[in-house]
Design a protein around this motif. Structure first.
Motif, short mmCIF file in Angstrom:
data_model
loop_
_atom_site.label_atom_id
_atom_site.label_comp_id
_atom_site.label_asym_id
_atom_site.label_seq_id
_atom_site.Cartn_x
_atom_site.Cartn_y
_atom_site.Cartn_z
N PHE A 189 5.50 -7.79 18.29
CA PHE A 189 4.16 -7.54 17.75
C PHE A 189 4.21 -7.43 16.23
O PHE A 189 3.34 -8.00 15.52
CB PHE A 189 3.60 -6.23 18.37
CG PHE A 189 2.25 -5.87 17.85
CD1 PHE A 189 1.09 -6.55 18.28
CD2 PHE A 189 2.11 -4.86 16.89
CE1 PHE A 189 -0.13 -6.19 17.78
CE2 PHE A 189 0.86 -4.53 16.41
CZ PHE A 189 -0.27 -5.20 16.84
N ALA A 190 5.25 -6.73 15.75
CA ALA A 190 5.39 -6.58 14.29
C ALA A 190 5.65 -7.93 13.65
O ALA A 190 5.10 -8.25 12.56
CB ALA A 190 6.52 -5.60 13.98
N SER A 191 6.49 -8.74 14.32
CA SER A 191 6.80 -10.07 13.74
C SER A 191 5.55 -10.94 13.69
O SER A 191 5.25 -11.63 12.68
CB SER A 191 7.88 -10.75 14.58
OG SER A 191 9.07 -9.99 14.54
N VAL A 242 -0.10 -12.08 8.76
CA VAL A 242 -0.49 -11.66 7.41
C VAL A 242 -0.07 -12.70 6.37
O VAL A 242 -0.81 -13.04 5.45
CB VAL A 242 0.10 -10.28 7.11
CG1 VAL A 242 -0.11 -9.91 5.64
CG2 VAL A 242 -0.54 -9.23 7.99
N VAL A 243 1.18 -13.18 6.54
CA VAL A 243 1.69 -14.18 5.58
C VAL A 243 0.84 -15.44 5.62
O VAL A 243 0.46 -16.02 4.58
CB VAL A 243 3.17 -14.50 5.90
CG1 VAL A 243 3.64 -15.67 5.05
CG2 VAL A 243 4.05 -13.28 5.62
N VAL A 244 0.53 -15.90 6.85
CA VAL A 244 -0.29 -17.12 6.97
C VAL A 244 -1.66 -16.90 6.36
O VAL A 244 -2.22 -17.76 5.64
CB VAL A 244 -0.41 -17.51 8.47
CG1 VAL A 244 -1.46 -18.63 8.62
CG2 VAL A 244 0.93 -17.96 9.01
N PHE A 245 -2.22 -15.71 6.62
CA PHE A 245 -3.54 -15.41 6.09
C PHE A 245 -3.53 -15.40 4.57
O PHE A 245 -4.40 -15.97 3.91
CB PHE A 245 -4.00 -14.04 6.64
CG PHE A 245 -5.29 -13.57 6.04
CD1 PHE A 245 -6.51 -14.11 6.46
CD2 PHE A 245 -5.29 -12.61 5.03
CE1 PHE A 245 -7.69 -13.67 5.88
CE2 PHE A 245 -6.47 -12.18 4.47
CZ PHE A 245 -7.68 -12.71 4.90
#
Length: 260
Positions: A19-21, A27-30
């Motif tokens: 879930f964290a990954s 978040v990174v993609v966003f």
């Protein structure tokens, strides 16, 4: 802790890790998408500003051209107005010239012209031709009719008149003029030609002597120029006489018309 609890704990850890990954990747993609979107939005905004600037320049140039054209029209209109005013003013000034002055100038000009014409017109001198020798005419001028020649024994024309005169009778100039030539004509013998004013020439033939005058000499009316002889081969059978011819403007004429 039993084995089952251990596995459940490990399983939970894996779920948390997964879930964290996923959350981190999301978040990174966003963030990546957000940054790229902002970049594109900025480029699009800059492009729009650039196009807007170009359109503004075009509009400004068109306004400038229209303004210049309007200015030129205004200047041309002003110039035409000024020219019309100047022309009208000049016309008014010309129209205000007194009629008397115009009439006086015209009279002066016409008077001057008449004086010039009168000075240039030279009346031709009237010539009065006298008989070159005393005697009666024994053969008339004949250009349109034929006269019988005793020497040639045939009917022929006659370019002058024959004036009866004894041999060695004095021959004089019929009118004032210049001796044009002195020659021995093969038909009419020793001949003197005198040129006069107004296109006249007189010719004296069948002479005996011509030493009284020389070529180019100016002679007076009645001045001795020669004596009657018998040198004409075409008229040797006729009575002693002077053969006399006359020309006007290069054409043969009847001498009796002009002799007084």
């Amino acid at each position: 802790m039993g084995r089952r609890e251990y596995y459940e704990e490990q399983k939970l850890k894996k779920l948390v890790y997964v879930f964290a990954s996923v959350l981190i990747i999301s978040v990174v993609v966003f963030l990546t998408v957000f940054v790229m979107y902002n970049k594109k939005l900025k480029e699009s905004s800059n492009q729009s500003l650039l196009e807007l600037g170009k359109m503004s320049e075009i509009v400004s140039n068109e306004d400038l051209e229209e303004t210049s054209f309007s200015s030129d029209k205004s200047v041309n209109s002003s110039n035409n107005t000024i020219k019309n005013e100047v022309t009208n003013t000049a016309s008014k000034k010309v129209n205000k010239v007194p009629v008397e002055a115009v009439v006086e100038n015209t009279v002066v000009e016409n008077t001057t012209t008449n004086e010039i014409v009168e000075n240039e017109v030279v009346e031709p001198k009237e010539l009065i031709f006298g008989a070159p020798v005393s005697g009666e005419i024994i053969k008339d001028f004949a250009r349109d009719t034929l006269i019988y020649s005793n020497t040639l024994e045939e009917w022929t024309i006659h370019n002058g008149i024959d004036i009866k005169a004894d041999k060695m009778s004095v021959v004089v100039a019929s009118e004032a003029g210049t001796v044009e030539s002195i020659k021995n004509d093969p038909r009419y013998g020793l001949t003197i030609t005198i040129a006069h004013e107004n296109g006249f020439k007189t010719i004296y033939s069948n002479l005996l002597t011509t030493e009284f005058v020389t070529e180019n000499e100016v002679v007076e009316k009645g001045q001795t120029i020669g004596t009657v002889g018998e040198s004409s081969s075409f008229e040797i059978a006729d009575e002693s006489h002077l053969h006399f011819e006359m020309y006007k403007d290069g054409e043969l004429v009847n001498p009796t018309i002009y002799l007084k």
